[in-house]
Design a protein around this motif. Structure first.
Motif, PDB file in Angstrom:
ATOM      1  N   GLN A   1       1.062  -1.376  -0.266  1.00  6.70           N
ATOM      2  CA  GLN A   1       0.022   0.129   0.096  1.00  6.70           C
ATOM      3  C   GLN A   1       1.126   0.956  -0.037  1.00  6.70           C
ATOM      4  OE1 GLN A   1      -3.495   0.930   0.146  1.00  6.70           O
ATOM      5  NE2 GLN A   1      -3.529   2.956   0.739  1.00  6.70           N
ATOM      6  N   LYS A   2       1.779   1.619   0.839  1.00  6.06           N
ATOM      7  CA  LYS A   2       2.837   2.248   0.851  1.00  6.06           C
ATOM      8  C   LYS A   2       3.249   2.425  -0.470  1.00  6.06           C
ATOM      9  CE  LYS A   2       3.491   2.032   6.163  1.00  6.06           C
ATOM     10  NZ  LYS A   2       4.306   1.925   6.896  1.00  6.06           N
ATOM     11  N   ILE A   3       3.537   1.451  -0.891  1.00  4.78           N
ATOM     12  CA  ILE A   3       4.408   1.505  -2.504  1.00  4.78           C
ATOM     13  C   ILE A   3       3.701   2.143  -3.277  1.00  4.78           C
ATOM     14  CG2 ILE A   3       5.625   0.031  -4.349  1.00  4.78           C
ATOM     15  CD1 ILE A   3       6.583  -1.625  -1.983  1.00  4.78           C
ATOM     16  N   GLY A   4       2.392   1.348  -3.181  1.00  3.44           N
ATOM     17  CA  GLY A   4       0.945   2.465  -4.245  1.00  3.44           C
ATOM     18  C   GLY A   4       1.133   3.368  -4.425  1.00  3.44           C
TER      19      GLY A   4
ATOM     20  N   ILE B   1       0.650   5.139   7.880  1.00  3.02           N
ATOM     21  CA  ILE B   1      -0.351   3.476   8.536  1.00  3.02           C
ATOM     22  C   ILE B   1       0.777   3.205   9.870  1.00  3.02           C
ATOM     23  CG2 ILE B   1      -0.931   1.404   8.171  1.00  3.02           C
ATOM     24  CD1 ILE B   1      -1.123   1.736   5.263  1.00  3.02           C
ATOM     25  N   ASN B   2       0.285   3.593  11.228  1.00  2.00           N
ATOM     26  CA  ASN B   2       0.732   2.796  12.188  1.00  2.00           C
ATOM     27  C   ASN B   2       0.538   1.759  12.673  1.00  2.00           C
ATOM     28  OD1 ASN B   2       1.711   5.223  12.931  1.00  2.00           O
ATOM     29  ND2 ASN B   2       0.894   6.352  13.713  1.00  2.00           N
ATOM     30  N   PHE B   3       1.889   0.725  12.306  1.00  7.63           N
ATOM     31  CA  PHE B   3       0.763  -0.773  12.467  1.00  7.63           C
ATOM     32  C   PHE B   3       1.811  -1.312  13.776  1.00  7.63           C
ATOM     33  CE2 PHE B   3       1.874  -5.237  11.082  1.00  7.63           C
ATOM     34  CZ  PHE B   3       0.268  -5.866  11.795  1.00  7.63           C
ATOM     35  N   LYS B   4       1.452  -1.567  14.700  1.00  7.98           N
ATOM     36  CA  LYS B   4       2.304  -1.899  15.937  1.00  7.98           C
ATOM     37  C   LYS B   4       1.434  -3.536  16.965  1.00  7.98           C
ATOM     38  CE  LYS B   4       3.440  -0.422  20.969  1.00  7.98           C
ATOM     39  NZ  LYS B   4       2.938   0.910  22.018  1.00  7.98           N
ATOM     40  N   LEU B   5       2.301  -4.436  16.981  1.00  6.26           N
ATOM     41  CA  LEU B   5       2.284  -5.433  17.341  1.00  6.26           C
ATOM     42  C   LEU B   5       2.933  -5.310  18.606  1.00  6.26           C
ATOM     43  CD1 LEU B   5       1.524  -8.546  17.227  1.00  6.26           C
ATOM     44  CD2 LEU B   5       4.040  -8.963  16.010  1.00  6.26           C
ATOM     45  N   VAL B   6       2.104  -6.005  19.996  1.00  4.99           N
ATOM     46  CA  VAL B   6       2.203  -6.373  21.525  1.00  4.99           C
ATOM     47  C   VAL B   6       2.241  -7.864  21.841  1.00  4.99           C
ATOM     48  CG1 VAL B   6       1.661  -5.081  23.556  1.00  4.99           C
ATOM     49  CG2 VAL B   6       1.187  -3.773  21.490  1.00  4.99           C
ATOM     50  N   GLY B   7       2.866  -8.258  22.308  1.00  3.91           N
ATOM     51  CA  GLY B   7       2.835  -9.503  22.572  1.00  3.91           C
ATOM     52  C   GLY B   7       3.526 -10.314  21.808  1.00  3.91           C
TER      53      GLY B   7
ATOM     54  N   ILE C   1      -4.205   5.952   9.729  1.00  2.00           N
ATOM     55  CA  ILE C   1      -4.762   4.202  10.765  1.00  2.00           C
ATOM     56  C   ILE C   1      -3.958   4.334  11.822  1.00  2.00           C
ATOM     57  CG2 ILE C   1      -5.450   2.463   9.324  1.00  2.00           C
ATOM     58  CD1 ILE C   1      -5.605   3.622   6.732  1.00  2.00           C
ATOM     59  N   GLU C   2      -4.529   3.297  12.254  1.00  2.00           N
ATOM     60  CA  GLU C   2      -3.771   3.188  13.337  1.00  2.00           C
ATOM     61  C   GLU C   2      -4.406   1.473  13.745  1.00  2.00           C
ATOM     62  OE1 GLU C   2      -2.158   4.491  15.556  1.00  2.00           O
ATOM     63  OE2 GLU C   2      -2.573   6.330  15.268  1.00  2.00           O
ATOM     64  N   ILE C   3      -3.588   0.424  13.587  1.00  2.00           N
ATOM     65  CA  ILE C   3      -3.747  -0.787  14.024  1.00  2.00           C
ATOM     66  C   ILE C   3      -2.609  -1.187  14.958  1.00  2.00           C
ATOM     67  CG2 ILE C   3      -3.097  -3.039  12.166  1.00  2.00           C
ATOM     68  CD1 ILE C   3      -3.458  -1.586  10.065  1.00  2.00           C
ATOM     69  N   LEU C   4      -3.153  -1.731  15.794  1.00  3.84           N
ATOM     70  CA  LEU C   4      -2.590  -2.324  16.947  1.00  3.84           C
ATOM     71  C   LEU C   4      -2.964  -4.479  17.006  1.00  3.84           C
ATOM     72  CD1 LEU C   4      -1.115  -2.772  19.327  1.00  3.84           C
ATOM     73  CD2 LEU C   4      -3.843  -1.445  20.366  1.00  3.84           C
ATOM     74  N   ILE C   5      -2.270  -5.092  17.544  1.00  3.27           N
ATOM     75  CA  ILE C   5      -2.544  -6.233  17.447  1.00  3.27           C
ATOM     76  C   ILE C   5      -1.881  -6.660  18.683  1.00  3.27           C
ATOM     77  CG2 ILE C   5      -2.289  -8.447  16.501  1.00  3.27           C
ATOM     78  CD1 ILE C   5      -2.741  -7.756  14.129  1.00  3.27           C
TER      79      ILE C   5
END
Length: 347
Positions: free
Chosen positions: A231-234, A241-247, A279-283
């Motif tokens: 998506q960023k390349i396109g 987009i803030n994509f964060k993974l916790v755990g 866009i906030e994405i938290l997993i």
């Protein structure tokens, strides 16, 4: 239920019946006040074994022949008539056993001699419970078979529906992705080769791993990372987009392609070119729980004229794959869209 197990259950049942008959005989004092092994083994045991064998023979004639071939394929009147006929056939057997065989062994059930009419009623009384048990067992086995067949049909229908839903996910996202890459090639962008490489990785994941009902969670996370990178390349780096993974991700597994609709929907309808409203994405994950929280600003200027599968698809897949094991909250406010998904990964 396996045939061998059914046979073992039948044998076990009649052994229990024989044991109960022997205990009743001993309890009623048929051997007197003092137990005598010789009398028990030479008289009581053979007689009770023969009585049990006669009861078993009547039971299986009713259970294997009369109920399935007369009652179920004919009528209850025919069944009653056949049952009475069966009792008439068995009455001489009971008469023979009581008047000749048992006395030869040393056993006499009645103080008087039996006539044929009395033997008929003895046969009926002795097998009344067997008639009831034969009916009950036959219909219980029918119910079990119907339920087993229904479960097989439901599983096949479920597999077919899931395969159909999953097949709709891939083209839905790929259509937009290919359009983005086509635009890059038209512009002769240097990022077009990298975008094609990312796309090939997505296709490899979709074709190879997504056929399994569950895949390693780390693979699904890598897939989402590739989607975001593409998506960023396109968008030539204009996607915030803030994509964060916790755990910690270990051996957890998740249904493949279960999250892509939420991510793709945020790209399609959300604001992502404003660094102040990314866009906030938290997993968040632990050993048995998965939690996705997605938040994006709604782009009021965007209209999806072609429509799409969207959330209807993913809701259906979640209900089929994780019944009573997930919570999905979709909240569309005036200018903000929120997705909150929790999945119990324990299997």
């Amino acid at each position: 239920m396996k045939k061998r197990l059914i046979i073992h259950l039948h044998i076990g049942y009649w052994l229990l019946v024989l044991t109960q008959i022997l205990l009743v005989a001993l309890g009623t004092g048929v051997m007197g006040t003092q137990f005598d092994w010789r009398l028990f083994l030479s008289i009581v045991l053979p007689v009770k074994v023969l009585q049990t064998a006669c009861s078993a023979l009547f039971f299986y004639v009713n259970y294997l022949l009369l109920v399935p071939y007369v009652l179920k394929e004919g009528s209850i009147i025919k069944y009653i008539g056949s049952l009475l006929g069966c009792i008439l056939v068995f009455s001489p057997l009971y008469y023979l056993m009581e008047q000749i065989v048992y006395p030869l062994i040393g056993w006499k059930s009645y103080s008087m001699d039996l006539d044929f009419l009395f033997a008929f009623f003895v046969t009926l009384a002795a097998n009344f419970l067997n008639i009831f048990l034969g009916l009950l067992l036959s219909y219980l086995m029918d119910w079990r078979s119907i339920r087993a067949e229904k479960e097989v049909v439901e599983k096949e229908q479920l597999k077919t529906e899931l395969a159909f839903l999953k097949s709709q996910v891939n083209p839905h996202y790929l259509f937009n992705t290919i359009n983005d890459i086509y635009s890059l090639t038209q512009q002769q962008s240097e990022e077009a080769p990298e975008a094609l490489l990312k796309l090939s990785e997505l296709l490899r994941y979709m074709l190879r791993e997504s056929d399994d009902p569950y895949v390693p969670l780390i693979n699904e996370i890598d897939y989402l990372n590739n989607v975001i990178d593409l998506q960023k390349i396109g968008q030539k780096g204009q996607s915030h987009i803030n994509f964060k993974l916790v755990g910690e991700i270990g051996q957890q597994k998740i249904a493949p392609l279960i999250l892509i609709n939420f991510i793709e929907n945020a790209f399609k309808h959300g604001v992502f070119k404003n660094s102040e409203e990314p866009i906030e994405i938290l997993i968040t994950v632990d050993r048995h729980n998965f939690h996705l929280h997605l938040r994006n600003k709604i782009n009021m200027a965007k209209k999806d004229k072609t429509g799409g599968i969207g959330h209807v698809n993913v809701k259906r897949r979640l209900s089929l794959i994780y019944p009573n094991r997930h919570e999905l909250l979709i909240d569309q406010q005036s200018d903000t869209f929120i997705v909150d998904l929790k999945i119990d990964l324990y299997d």
